[in-house]
Design an enzyme around this catalytic site. Structure first.
Site, PDB file in Angstrom:
ATOM      1  N   SER A  87       0.792  -1.223   0.000  1.00  7.80           N
ATOM      2  CA  SER A  87       0.000   0.000   0.000  1.00  7.80           C
ATOM      3  C   SER A  87       0.824   1.272   0.000  1.00  7.80           C
ATOM      4  CB  SER A  87      -0.936   0.008   1.220  1.00  7.80           C
ATOM      5  OG  SER A  87      -1.830  -1.080   1.142  1.00  7.80           O
ATOM      6  N   LYS A  88       2.068   1.224   0.456  1.00  9.10           N
ATOM      7  CA  LYS A  88       2.865   2.430   0.581  1.00  9.10           C
ATOM      8  C   LYS A  88       4.085   2.376  -0.329  1.00  9.10           C
ATOM      9  CE  LYS A  88       1.486   3.354   5.359  1.00  9.10           C
ATOM     10  NZ  LYS A  88       1.959   3.576   6.749  1.00  9.10           N
TER      11      LYS A  88
END
Length: 218
Positions: A9-10
């Site tokens: 996600s990052k």
């Protein structure tokens, strides 16, 4: 051929792909057949997924570590897998709640059909709740839908500006924060009110002027 897709996600390096990478390689996927994104699952722009989907050919199987690595939401997931099925491409999930999904097998296809039914059920619930909310709002004297961006103050400013030859419509729309379509729905190019503009200002539309005998005779 097995082709793998991974996502964290990052993009700041605080999350790594090692766990997904090792799991996909362990089932026989070549490193050069792995695609990855470092972005939130909610984002539409996922170049790794786009490249992965383009690389898949009939008879291939897309493998993901968990189901939530692939779809933005249930509807998007169903759309992606149905697109794969239409191209003769399978989907296999290694772990998590979707681990029973393997669309290359009969049982796996049955499980995915269950997910597709859930997506349809979710859509129907959303429509039902929306319609119920609109009906309740109308019963309380409120109309649903997106509010107009045009206001009475903006309309008066546009009236004053529209009749001037130096007025640039694009600049006026940008200044007022309305689209050209919204502007012309309320006011004419010469600054006169249209029916929507009269309604906004609480005025009644003037009835068309009847022709006099002399004018009819011309």
């Amino acid at each position: 051929m097995l082709i793998g897709y991974m996502r964290v996600s990052k993009a700041d390096g605080s999350q790594v792909l090692d766990l997904q990478n090792d799991a996909l390689v362990a089932v026989g996927i070549a490193v050069e057949q792995l695609y990855a994104d470092r972005a939130s699952g909610e984002r539409d722009d996922r170049p790794g997924l786009d490249s992965c989907l383009k690389a898949l050919r009939q008879g291939d199987t897309l493998v993901v570590w968990k189901l939530d690595r692939l779809g933005r939401n249930l509807k998007h997931l169903v759309d992606v897998v149905q697109g794969l099925n239409g191209r003769g491409v399978g989907l296999k999930v290694l772990t998590g709640q979707g681990a029973s999904i393997d669309t290359t097998t009969a049982n796996g296809r049955l499980m995915f059909n269950f997910f597709a039914a859930l997506a349809e059920f979710e859509r129907e619930l959303i429509v039902e709740r929306t319609m119920a909310g609109l009906a309740a709002a109308r019963a309380r004297g409120r109309n649903g839908g997106r509010p107009y961006k045009m206001t009475a103050a903006k309309l008066r400013l546009s009236q004053a500006a529209m009749g001037k030859p130096e007025t640039r419509i694009a600049e006026l729309c940008a200044e007022l924060g309305v689209t050209r379509q919204t502007l012309y729905r309320h006011v004419t190019p010469t600054g006169e009110l249209r029916p929507d503009g009269e309604k906004l200002l609480g005025r009644k539309s003037k009835p068309p002027r009847s022709l006099s005998v002399q004018e009819n005779a011309v």
